[in-house]
Write an enzyme that holds these catalytic residues in place. Sequence first.
Site, short mmCIF file in Angstrom:
data_model
loop_
_atom_site.label_atom_id
_atom_site.label_comp_id
_atom_site.label_asym_id
_atom_site.label_seq_id
_atom_site.Cartn_x
_atom_site.Cartn_y
_atom_site.Cartn_z
N THR A 12 -3.76 0.00 -9.27
CA THR A 12 -4.25 -1.36 -9.05
C THR A 12 -3.19 -2.25 -8.41
OG1 THR A 12 -3.56 -2.04 -11.28
CG2 THR A 12 -5.81 -1.19 -11.03
N LEU A 15 0.94 -1.94 -3.48
CA LEU A 15 1.24 -0.81 -2.60
C LEU A 15 0.03 0.11 -2.45
CD1 LEU A 15 3.34 0.74 -0.90
CD2 LEU A 15 3.92 2.01 -2.98
N ASP A 179 10.73 7.63 1.27
CA ASP A 179 11.32 6.49 1.98
C ASP A 179 10.43 6.27 3.19
OD1 ASP A 179 12.83 4.88 3.81
OD2 ASP A 179 14.64 5.37 2.69
N HIS A 180 9.63 5.21 3.16
CA HIS A 180 8.59 5.08 4.18
C HIS A 180 9.16 4.87 5.58
CE1 HIS A 180 9.11 0.74 3.18
NE2 HIS A 180 8.79 0.55 4.45
N ASP A 237 18.16 -3.16 -1.87
CA ASP A 237 16.75 -3.10 -1.48
C ASP A 237 16.55 -2.42 -0.13
OD1 ASP A 237 13.95 -3.85 -1.84
OD2 ASP A 237 14.28 -5.22 -0.17
N HIS A 242 16.85 2.64 3.17
CA HIS A 242 16.27 2.65 4.51
C HIS A 242 17.33 2.71 5.61
CE1 HIS A 242 12.59 1.91 2.50
NE2 HIS A 242 12.70 0.61 2.41
N LYS A 334 16.59 -10.94 5.53
CA LYS A 334 15.34 -11.69 5.43
C LYS A 334 15.48 -13.05 6.10
CE LYS A 334 13.42 -9.56 1.27
NZ LYS A 334 12.25 -9.05 2.02
#
Length: 493
Positions: A12, A15, A179-180, A237, A242, A334
């Site tokens: 739910t 992602l 790791d997308h 993060d 990444h 960011k």
Amino acid sequence: MQASAFVLFGATGDLAKRKIFPALYNLHLEGKLPERFAVFALGRKPFNDELFRVHVAESLGRFSRKGKENAAAIADFAARIQYHVLDARDPESYIRLKHAVEKRETELGLPGNRLFYLSVAPEHFGPIAMHIRESGLGNEDGRTRLVIEKPFGHDLASARSLNDTLGRAFPSDDIYYIDHYLGKPMVQNLQALIASNPVLKAVLNNHYVANVQITASETVGVEARAGYYDQAGALRDMFQNHMLQLLMMTARHSEVYDKRKIIDSVYPVNKDEAANHIVRGRYAAGEIEGNAVPGYRDEPGVDPQSNTDTYVAARLQLDDPIWRGVPFYIRTGKRLSEKSTRIVFVFKNPLESHSSEDPVRNYLSINIQPNQSVDFQLNLHGLNGEIQPVPLHFATDAEEVPEAYELLLFDALHGDPTFFAHWDEIELSWKWVQPILEAFEERIVPLHAYPAGSNGPLAADRLLAEQGFAWVEHGQGQAVEEETIGESLAYVY
């Protein structure tokens, strides 16, 4: 692909809604799922099968690149899903789930192959994995795999502890660290691009490359992730996972194709020397696309006294025969001026005289997102007889490009770990980052402010200017290096 069951913890969550279910649905439309395939969606919210299938159908309409094509296909896919309320801390919940999975497998004639996907907070990874093992849900008669999302630990010690716990529940070969960024098609095609073009293979080395720049910039702020992000920061993060994975993918070559060998070749940075190689920043108030946005400390949920980093830039060197002497500059942050992920190979000055009248440097830019493209800047004689930079541009049709999660889920179901992070890479990444974390905590590395909507702290520009370079900004010509840089942006384009 063998018939199997997909067991999703955290079904739910955001992602699952935005990425996982749309990816499974796109694979279903393209005939890339087994004909016999069951999805078990697990969560704490009081859905039943019918209500949850409506929820999934709505998410497909919003987030799938093929979601509006076929209502019948959406209904057919949703019918594969069963929803179960599960308390991840309760051992009895796993026993009940085991019976439900076995019942469904019998109905569909499934052989017991199960893929467990943990889209949950990281503190639940170990306990869930152990409950799966102890309940017998990890069926030993079929193939079972465990997929988890980053973060893989909070530091080196916690990462090792997590790996030890997971290793008691699943064989190491059956644990897939996703790791997308490794699922992005341009990243996966990076080596093929070089290997199939001998001209690139011939020049991507320390004989011709002056520096390599890897950028992942975001325009968004902390958004709804303040609870996590204020404890993590950009170094944990983005950088440890990444960005270092992109470094490994960029620097590997035919002699050293193993990513682990690349990260192992990165020269370490001692805590006391970190400020010479690392720039740390935090966004202040500014403007994004003409709209005023608050500074990080004024974001909802952020500690007003927070010293969390929202930007990290680093200069790395590799002890590798192909790349020795070539600085790799990596930055991520960011509330920057644009959303962009790219790898730029900046070639050496063709005349080596460093005159202002020299031709600008050639560069090869591999653009990963938001649009996938390749830019190659060359020098040609213009009509006036002067040498001028000429960009060559190639882009793919974004609508035809599969999402990263489509490729990664397909590989996980096939048992192909090629584009997943491997534990030894994760451990070596944490080992490199650990002294930097300590330097941040002890405030050895200054925390620079930068206005939202900018390209980051000026200190990051000085990091390159020290060696006569400048950042190559997206969509602009190659920057000519400056001998000095002050408190203003000293770029010439």
